[in-house]
Design an enzyme around this catalytic site. Structure first.
Site, PDB file in Angstrom:
ATOM      1  CB  ILE A  67      20.101  35.693  12.099  1.00  0.00           C
ATOM      2  CG1 ILE A  67      19.818  35.872  10.607  1.00  0.00           C
ATOM      3  CG2 ILE A  67      19.151  34.686  12.722  1.00  0.00           C
ATOM      4  CD1 ILE A  67      20.073  34.648   9.775  1.00  0.00           C
ATOM      5  CD  GLU A  68      25.128  36.617  18.009  1.00  0.00           C
ATOM      6  OE1 GLU A  68      25.795  36.330  16.999  1.00  0.00           O
ATOM      7  OE2 GLU A  68      25.621  36.730  19.133  1.00  0.00           O
ATOM      8  NE  ARG A  69      24.059  43.163  14.667  1.00  0.00           N
ATOM      9  CZ  ARG A  69      24.610  43.765  13.632  1.00  0.00           C
ATOM     10  NH1 ARG A  69      23.882  44.519  12.835  1.00  0.00           N
ATOM     11  NH2 ARG A  69      25.894  43.624  13.374  1.00  0.00           N
TER      12      ARG A  69
END
Lengths: 381, 260
Positions: A241-243
């Site tokens: 999700i961070e990516r």
């Protein structure tokens, strides 16, 4: 995927927030080396920025992922990436596991105030000897009755100084490697928890990135997110999700930087004509914008795939890799075309150049993305 | 407390705004429009008053089809319902004609306790519609409120002038125009954007209001724009080359403009 009037209206709201509540203040925050998270986050929460996809029962907006993409794109337009990164940590890096796997009590206690912006969250994975290789993690949580007793150090922790709680990854067994880790919520006012130092960084200077020390920190076992022992797998999900946040926000940042530079080269005269009349300048800017457009298109596919509930590991890793490399090229070109002025701190290009360097390091370095992709392609990287 | 807020759809001040060549009215086609920023303060103040007590906020606008965007934004901020008066015959109306249409619309909406307006529109910037509207509705009016509170059946405002601030009270119902100092308008949240889609918006014509087309529009307005000229481009600044006397030349320049 077609964006609707609802997306357009939400985009306008987020842009207004960035232009009004963030950008007029970033010079001061950059000088001070910190931004006031406890003042800014409640304002971000009013727009709904801190809980876009989360359950309305805990104050979330209950929106689908496409609105998260719009929000992240617009946050990329912050004139200091330290602020957008901090909001990204709160909304897309430190809280997804809690929202997905947390108990009702955990969500009431920790997620609801994070969505409301009244508490600041951080994600604690990296350690002094453990960056991309999470299997070397050493922070240990030993069980004592109904408590975890945690000992270890965490490094490069965004929001580290201001955080009210940390989503911590620690070893809860001696299995070693990727096994036996757990995600544990650690309130920062717990005895034994301390901030060793805030770090003097090349860019993202208004972000309070810190080194944290956990010295026999005792928290209830009830603070374990999801399943004990599955922390690594849960964290990998959170990393993906961070990516996406990195890739989405890069599009907003690049769009703004290129638009500003296009305006500048039309006004700036060199040898009697605007700089924009030099074919090299115009072509380079057009080429970079076309690459940003391609990343935007790819992001829409990432978003659609996420909405369909399918595996996005490959798509998100491609997006993160490309975003990190492209934004660095954009920053370099924008600075170059501003000439000497671009190298001066009072021109936006200087900070932009420093801030975007992190894009190929944080949230999984380019080399980690390449390793993920090589392995997906069947190579023994 | 029931509040009506008058809002206007205006060309975005960030765009290159101009007039139509043919009839010298504001060009609303070639630039994006939005809810006048100065009206957002009136919407915000109305929302705060209702949130602190009870009642509802109705926004009303007069304008072409696109003006629906202005009321939509107000609904996204939290207003309860909206009325949009749209009629070809209104095109080119000046302030007296606009105030007539607004007054009849407010009468049809009901008898609000409070009518709120912004300081001025960001296109016409005449700042006269609130006074005309109060006159037509027979309401007391207090203008340029930078603070507003309701106590019992009276409204109390602070009005900041160059040399003093006045505290003024008026009995309800009344009309108040507010400044951009009174609050910080909220941003529509995702929830607000979604909720607005379900809120009632009524579209009325002049016939719905019983207003004769002969009382409004370009041909029946009391004022007319005879001509317009574009503001001349900013002149190149004077560049002083420093040949050891740069300081003196700068001082001379400032003195010539009476800055020092």
């Amino acid at each position: 995927m077609r964006l609707t009037d609802d997306h357009r209206d939400f985009r306008a709201s987020v842009r207004n927030f960035v232009d009004t509540e963030v950008n007029p203040h970033v010079d001061e925050w950059e000088r001070e080396g910190i931004f006031p998270a406890h003042e800014l986050f409640p304002k971000a929460a009013e727009v709904g920025l801190l809980g876009i996809e989360y359950d309305p029962e805990y104050g979330g907006e209950g929106a689908d992922h496409s609105f998260q993409m719009i929000a992240a794109e617009e946050l990329g337009r912050c004139d200091a990436a330290g602020v957008s990164m901090a909001i990204g940590v709160q909304s897309m890096m430190a809280t997804p596991s809690l929202a997905r796997l947390g108990t009702h009590e955990q969500k009431q206690q920790f997620l609801a105030p994070a969505i409301a912006g009244t508490s600041v969250a951080a994600i604690g994975v990296t350690e002094p000897d453990t960056g991309s290789d999470v299997s070397r993690l050493r922070t240990r949580a030993r069980r004592d009755g109904d408590d975890w007793v945690i000992k270890g150090r965490k490094l490069y922790i965004t929001n580290g100084k201001q955080a009210d709680w940390v989503c911590l990854l620690a070893r809860t067994s001696d299995e070693g490697g990727y096994k036996g880790m757990s995600q544990i919520i650690v309130p920062t006012d717990t005895p034994g928890f301390s901030v060793a130092r805030t770090l003097d960084k090349m860019g993202n200077r208004c972000s309070d990135t810190a080194e944290l020390v956990l010295d026999e920190v005792r928290v209830p076992v009830a603070n374990t997110i999801g399943e004990a022992g599955r922390g690594f797998q849960q964290q990998m999900h959170q990393f993906v999700i961070e990516r996406m946040f990195a890739a989405y926000s890069a599009v907003g940042a690049c769009d703004k930087a290129l638009a500003r530079t296009r305006q500048f080269v039309q006004e700036r005269e060199v040898f009697g004509t605007p700089l924009a009349t030099k074919q090299h300048v115009a072509f380079r800017l057009a080429e970079l914008q076309s690459e940003v457009d391609l990343l935007r298109s790819h992001n829409l596919v990432v978003c659609e795939t996420q909405l369909a509930g399918e595996d996005i590991t490959r798509l998100a890793s491609v997006a993160k890799l490309k975003a990190g490399r492209l934004i660095r090229e954009v920053a370099d070109a924008c600075l170059q075309f501003h000439g000497g002025m671009g190298y001066i701190e009072e021109t936006w290009t200087a900070r932009f150049m420093r801030d975007v360097r992190l894009s190929s390091i944080g949230g999984g370095a380019d080399e980690v993305m390449l390793q993920v992709l090589a392995r997906l392609d069947g190579l023994p990287a | 407390m029931n509040i009506v807020v008058c809002v206007k759809y205006v060309p975005d001040a960030q765009s290159d705004r101009t007039f139509n060549d043919s009839d010298k009215t504001t060009d609303r086609e070639s630039v994006d429009g939005l809810l006048s920023e100065l009206d957002e303060y009136a919407v915000e103040e109305a929302l705060k008053l209702v949130e602190a007590g009870e009642g509802e906020v109705t926004v009303v606008t007069v304008g072409p089809d696109q003006a629906a965007d202005a009321v939509k934004k107000a609904l996204q901020m939290g207003a309860d319902k909206a009325v949009h008066i749209s009629d070809e015959a209104i095109h080119g109306s000046d302030a007296p004609a606009t105030s007539l249409v607004l007054a009849e619309a407010i009468k049809k909406i009901g008898s609000p306790d409070l009518v709120l307006c912004g300081l001025a529109s960001t296109d016409g910037t005449m700042s006269v519609v609130p006074a005309m509207l109060a006159e037509r509705l027979g309401l007391p009016q207090v203008t340029q409120a930078s603070e507003l509170s309701v106590e019992g059946d009276a409204v109390k405002i602070r009005r900041d002038g160059d040399v003093a601030s006045e505290t003024i009270e008026a009995s309800l119902p009344c009309l108040v125009s507010v400044t951009d100092q009174i609050n910080e308008p909220r941003y529509p949240s995702f929830k607000g954007i979604m909720a607005a889609k379900k809120k009632p918006v009524e579209t009325w014509t002049l016939a719905d209001l019983g207003v004769d087309a002969g009382q409004v529009g370009l041909d029946n307005s009391w004022t007319k724009v005879l001509e317009f000229t574009k503001r001349p481009p900013r002149e190149q600044g004077e560049i002083v080359k420093d040949e050891g006397d740069g300081g003196s030349k700068l001082a001379e320049f400032l003195a010539s403009r009476k800055f020092i």
